[in-house]
Motif scaffolding. Structure first.
Motif, short mmCIF file in Angstrom:
data_model
loop_
_atom_site.label_atom_id
_atom_site.label_comp_id
_atom_site.label_asym_id
_atom_site.label_seq_id
_atom_site.Cartn_x
_atom_site.Cartn_y
_atom_site.Cartn_z
N GLN A 196 0.84 -1.20 0.00
CA GLN A 196 0.00 0.00 0.00
C GLN A 196 0.87 1.25 0.00
O GLN A 196 1.86 1.34 0.72
N LYS A 197 0.50 2.19 -0.87
CA LYS A 197 1.16 3.50 -0.88
C LYS A 197 0.54 4.35 0.21
O LYS A 197 -0.65 4.24 0.46
N PRO A 198 1.29 5.25 0.81
CA PRO A 198 2.74 5.38 0.66
C PRO A 198 3.46 4.25 1.40
O PRO A 198 2.92 3.69 2.35
N LEU A 199 4.65 3.94 0.94
CA LEU A 199 5.44 2.88 1.54
C LEU A 199 5.90 3.33 2.92
O LEU A 199 6.59 4.33 3.05
N LYS A 200 5.44 2.62 3.95
CA LYS A 200 5.75 3.02 5.32
C LYS A 200 7.17 2.63 5.74
O LYS A 200 7.82 3.33 6.49
#
Length: 122
Positions: free
Chosen positions: A102-106
């Motif tokens: 899932q964006k944004p990449l945590k």
């Protein structure tokens, strides 16, 4: 350590996110980046031409929808789906993918783990 190189292609239309993905891919020594594509029409051709082992595929991208790219391509790489809309991926598409990011990449570990999961399936 395995010296084999696995190839990767990025299909993503956000230039800043492409740069983030490139940085993360460099952390996985077994993987080399073949290139990037920012539209799906070009991507379908690139998949069949370059035959990547791993595909990082943004679902919402200019041209066709991400899953349609996989339908057009004869070559079927291990696919990591990337989207800022997880509900859309789960409800609207039938995609055979190894992992969802899932964006944004945590954090980069999530993507690194997904890439290793692809490698382990080959």
């Amino acid at each position: 350590m395995n010296d084999s190189k696995y190839s990767c292609l990025i299909i993503e239309d956000d230039p800043a996110f492409v740069e983030i993905l490139k940085i993360v891919i460099k952390k996985v020594s077994e993987v080399e980046l073949l290139g990037t594509s920012d539209n799906t029409l070009d991507a379908a051709k690139r998949i069949d031409l370059d035959k990547p082992d791993i595909l990082l595929l943004d679902i919402n991208i200019s041209g066709l929808e991400g899953p349609e790219v996989l339908e057009l391509a004869d070559h079927k790489p291990k696919t990591i789906v990337i989207s800022s809309h997880p509900e859309e991926v789960m409800e609207n598409y039938e995609v055979d993918y190894v992992a969802f990011i899932q964006k944004p990449l945590k954090n980069s570990e999530q993507l690194v783990n997904a890439i290793h999961k692809c490698i382990n399936l080959m």
